[in-house]
Design an enzyme around this catalytic site. Structure first.
Site, PDB file in Angstrom:
ATOM      1  CG  HIS A  93      88.555 -35.047 129.876  1.00 49.29           C
ATOM      2  ND1 HIS A  93      89.877 -35.149 129.531  1.00 49.29           N
ATOM      3  CD2 HIS A  93      88.289 -36.059 130.716  1.00 49.29           C
ATOM      4  CE1 HIS A  93      90.397 -36.169 130.166  1.00 49.29           C
ATOM      5  NE2 HIS A  93      89.468 -36.744 130.900  1.00 49.29           N
TER       6      HIS A  93
ATOM      7  CD  GLU B   7      94.608 -42.967 134.063  1.00 51.72           C
ATOM      8  OE1 GLU B   7      93.737 -42.714 133.229  1.00 51.72           O
ATOM      9  OE2 GLU B   7      94.686 -42.372 135.148  1.00 51.72           O
TER      10      GLU B   7
ATOM     11  CB  CYS C 138      86.512 -46.535 134.556  1.00 49.46           C
ATOM     12  SG  CYS C 138      88.179 -45.931 134.814  1.00 49.46           S
TER      13      CYS C 138
ATOM     14  NE  ARG D 122      90.049 -39.779 137.780  1.00 50.20           N
ATOM     15  CZ  ARG D 122      89.982 -39.683 136.459  1.00 50.20           C
ATOM     16  NH1 ARG D 122      90.377 -40.693 135.702  1.00 50.20           N
ATOM     17  NH2 ARG D 122      89.506 -38.602 135.892  1.00 50.20           N
TER      18      ARG D 122
ATOM     19  NE  ARG E 135      91.704 -38.503 126.914  1.00 48.45           N
ATOM     20  CZ  ARG E 135      91.368 -38.798 128.172  1.00 48.45           C
ATOM     21  NH1 ARG E 135      92.264 -39.279 129.013  1.00 48.45           N
ATOM     22  NH2 ARG E 135      90.150 -38.660 128.590  1.00 48.45           N
TER      23      ARG E 135
ATOM     24  CG  ASN F 118      89.130 -42.584 127.971  1.00 52.80           C
ATOM     25  OD1 ASN F 118      88.644 -43.481 127.300  1.00 52.80           O
ATOM     26  ND2 ASN F 118      88.438 -41.902 128.859  1.00 52.80           N
ATOM     27  CG  ASP F 119      94.774 -40.753 130.084  1.00 56.75           C
ATOM     28  OD1 ASP F 119      95.078 -39.935 129.202  1.00 56.75           O
ATOM     29  OD2 ASP F 119      94.117 -40.447 131.098  1.00 56.75           O
TER      30      ASP F 119
HETATM   31  C1  PEP Z   1      90.833 -42.917 131.180  1.00 55.65           C
HETATM   32  O1  PEP Z   1      91.923 -42.387 130.953  1.00 55.65           O
HETATM   33  O2  PEP Z   1      90.395 -43.889 130.529  1.00 55.65           O
HETATM   34  C2  PEP Z   1      89.974 -42.414 132.259  1.00 55.65           C
HETATM   35  C3  PEP Z   1      88.872 -43.022 132.596  1.00 55.65           C
HETATM   36  O3  PEP Z   1      90.352 -41.241 132.834  1.00 55.65           O
HETATM   37  P1  PEP Z   1      90.089 -39.808 132.157  1.00 55.65           P
HETATM   38  O4  PEP Z   1      89.303 -40.022 130.904  1.00 55.65           O
HETATM   39  O5  PEP Z   1      89.367 -38.990 133.157  1.00 55.65           O
HETATM   40  O6  PEP Z   1      91.478 -39.341 131.902  1.00 55.65           O
HETATM   41 MG    MG Z   2      92.710 -41.023 132.407  1.00 55.59          MG
END
Ligand code: PEP
Ligand code: MG
Length: 588
Positions: free
Chosen positions: A199, A441, A512, A342, A475, A464-465
């Site tokens: 993040h 995810e 996303c 979200r 990650r 990402n997840d």
């Molecule tokens: C993701 O996991 O791709 C996502 C958009 O959520 P975050 O990165 O906030 O976990």
């Molecule tokens: Mg996520």
């Protein structure tokens, strides 16, 4: 020790986490206790600084023995022994000598020389595989912090503090560290830890500043104030850049600026492939301060508002009214376009909503996302009511994070229905048809997407997840970063499966996660049938131009071939090949 004082150019490599070039002196933040101010001292002032250090140590020793006496009378001998150990540390001759010589060699203020020596010492201790010694690091951090507080400051010294712009070099930065930085002076950052999808890296991209993570050198070996360049395109930190290096980067920065101006001029053009497939291109946001960037980027609304960043003001979510005001502000800012809010996604590497009594052994597999909301119904209810109330004033949608299967989704929907009933009976307006989406995810959600689809209006894939859980690669861990492969055959099959489950039940699927803004992969994502991409506002004009340069038919054929491939690298190469043919100038 990295020799930086000799003006020799040194280049270190890490993982490029946010594009851009920055040129500025380095500030260093190490682990454990906060860094003091740093400034250079003239040669003639070395003895004076050394005596300031001795003085701070003497004051600290006195405080510690007073504390020891007080505690002894209250709790007895054994409890007070801890302070004796602290005093002994401050009497360690080799440590004292190292600080004295660091003041002389670095020609920096005594606080900073002391800080650097202690950090080196702590770093060495942390690496010893002995649990007892590792635990002692907390004591040493504590004493060090105490010494730092005891430095007497001569108000008339007229030292030159670096109050200008800088590049931050840190062992690690938490999302809250990153979010609360003074962005006016921060031109970029470099961390020893971290990865592209942490993040912290995501925040750097949304601030639009370059970042390099997973650096190959220990930060504590770098002297603060060393002149530096960050190259966020190739993941480099260059210390003591030569005039030729500076010139090279000035040229590169000017080229990038020119390209960005050209893209900006086209940002309002339709995001449609050259054979007519329309892709919704929306923005990801974390902070309300980013709204002007969203407007300037030409985004079609907000595809992901990460509401957990509302937690930054404390451990609690703001109350219902404050949240409603925040959501209304976002809706108003995007002028009639849809905003996908979200619900809270706390936990994992993000902010916790409450201090946990014991750290979780596996935070990413623990208490995060929808699990937190479902176990804190009062807080969840506040958020859902706030979103619903704001939906009367703008085009809002709600989306649930980290759903692993149908029962969680149904419980979340049930709570939403209950909030709707409450608001109706209170006579408060809201959009009864507010679109409801689910993030895909967790691999189980992707595999069961056909079971989820009847209960939602859209899917948004959080790659990402999804990637980390599919290939079992943390990650944020730089040691396994090369195994984190967005084009792993399993990942692209899960994306395809989700899109198909959505299509067969008449709902759209977007992406996303950070993969949506990786223009090497846009041909693949479009080809897999994704209809919406939500990316950071800064990258949005570029992704828009990429979409316009692509042909959906070709992307579709590419994806069909990719789904038959067995190697991640080959799938990446296939997508990149098409990207190079269609928009060679846009690839870094
Ligand atoms: C993701 O996991 O791709 C996502 C958009 O959520 P975050 O990165 O906030 O976990
Ligand atoms: Mg996520």
């Amino acid at each position: 020790m990295v020799k930086t004082a000799q003006d020799e150019e040194l280049i270190f490599t890490g993982i490029p986490a946010s594009p851009g070039i920055a040129v500025a002196p380095i500030h260093v933040i190490a682990r454990g206790f906060s860094a003091p101010e740093i400034y250079e001292i003239p040669e003639g002032q070395v003895a004076e600084e050394q005596s300031r250090f001795r003085n701070a140590v003497d004051i600290t020793k006195k405080q510690l023995s007073d504390l020891q006496n007080r505690l002894e009378s209250l709790a007895g001998n054994s409890e007070s022994e801890i302070f004796e150990a602290h005093v002994m540390l401050l009497e360690d001759k080799s440590l004292i000598d190292r600080v004295m010589s660091a003041i002389e060699k670095r020609q920096q203020n005594a606080e900073y020389a002391f800080y650097a020596v202690m950090q080196n010492f702590l770093e060495a201790m942390r690496r010893i595989p002995d649990a007892y010694l590792r635990e002692r690091t907390a004591d040493i951090e504590d004493v060090s912090q105490r010494v730092l507080r005891n430095f007497q400051i001569d108000e008339d010294s007229g030292h030159k503090a670096p109050d200008g712009t800088h590049i931050l070099l840190a062992y690690d930065l938490s999302p809250s560290d990153t979010a609360s930085m003074n962005r006016r002076h921060l031109l970029g950052f470099v961390t020893e830890q971290g990865s592209v999808n942490s993040h912290t890296a995501i925040l750097a991209r949304s601030f639009g500043i370059p970042a390099v993570v997973g650096l190959e050198v220990s930060v504590i070996q770098v002297t603060a104030l060393t002149p530096a360049v960050i190259d966020g395109y190739s993941g480099k930190l260059i210390l003591n850049p030569t005039p030729e290096t500076l010139e090279k980067y000035a040229i590169l920065a000017a080229e990038k600026q020119k390209q960005s101006n050209e893209l900006d001029a086209r940002k309002n053009e339709a995001t449609e492939t050259n054979d007519g497939r329309v892709i919704t291109l929306s923005a990801n946001i974390e902070f309300l301060e980013e709204l002007h960037q969203v407007r300037e980027s030409g985004a079609k609304g907000v595809g992901l508002y990460r509401t957990e960043f509302l937690l930054l003001n404390g451990n609690e979510m703001p109350d219902e009214n404050e949240q409603e005001a925040a959501y209304q502000r976002v809706a108003k800012a995007v002028d009639g376009e849809i905003v996908i809010i979200r619900t809270l996604d706390a936990g994992g590497d993000k902010l916790p909503i409450e201090p946990l009594t014991e750290p979780e052994p596996n935070p990413f597999l623990g208490w995060r996302g929808i699990r937190v909301s479902l176990s804190r119904p009062a807080m969840f209810r506040d958020q859902l009511r706030a979103i619903l109330r704001a939906s009367a004033h703008g085009k809002l949608a709600v989306m649930f994070p980290l759903v692993s299967g149908l029962s969680e989704l149904l419980r979340a929907r049930e709570m939403l229905n209950r909030c709707m009933d409450e608001l109706s009976s209170e006579g408060i307006a809201f959009n009864e048809k507010i679109p409801v989406g689910v993030m895909i995810e967790v691999p189980s959600a992707a595999v069961c997407a056909d079971l989820l689809a009847p209960h939602v209006d859209f899917f948004s894939i959080g790659t990402n997840d999804l990637i980390q859980y599919t290939v079992a690669v943390d990650r944020v861990n730089p040691h396994v970063a090369d195994l984190y492969r967005p084009t792993h055959p399993a990942v692209i099959r899960l994306i395809k499966r989700t899109v198909e489950a959505g299509e067969s039940q008449g709902i759209w699927t977007g992406v996303c996660g950070e993969m949506a803004g990786d223009i090497r992969l846009t041909p693949l994502l479009l080809g897999l049938g994704v209809e919406e991409l939500s990316v950071s506002p800064k990258t949005l004009p570029k992704v828009g131009q990429v979409i316009r340069s692509l042909n959906y038919g070709q992307c579709h054929a590419l994806a069909e071939n990719a789904l038959r491939e067995s190697r991640s690298q080959r799938i990446l190469d296939m997508s990149l090949e098409l990207a190079k043919r269609c928009y060679p100038d846009l690839l870094d």
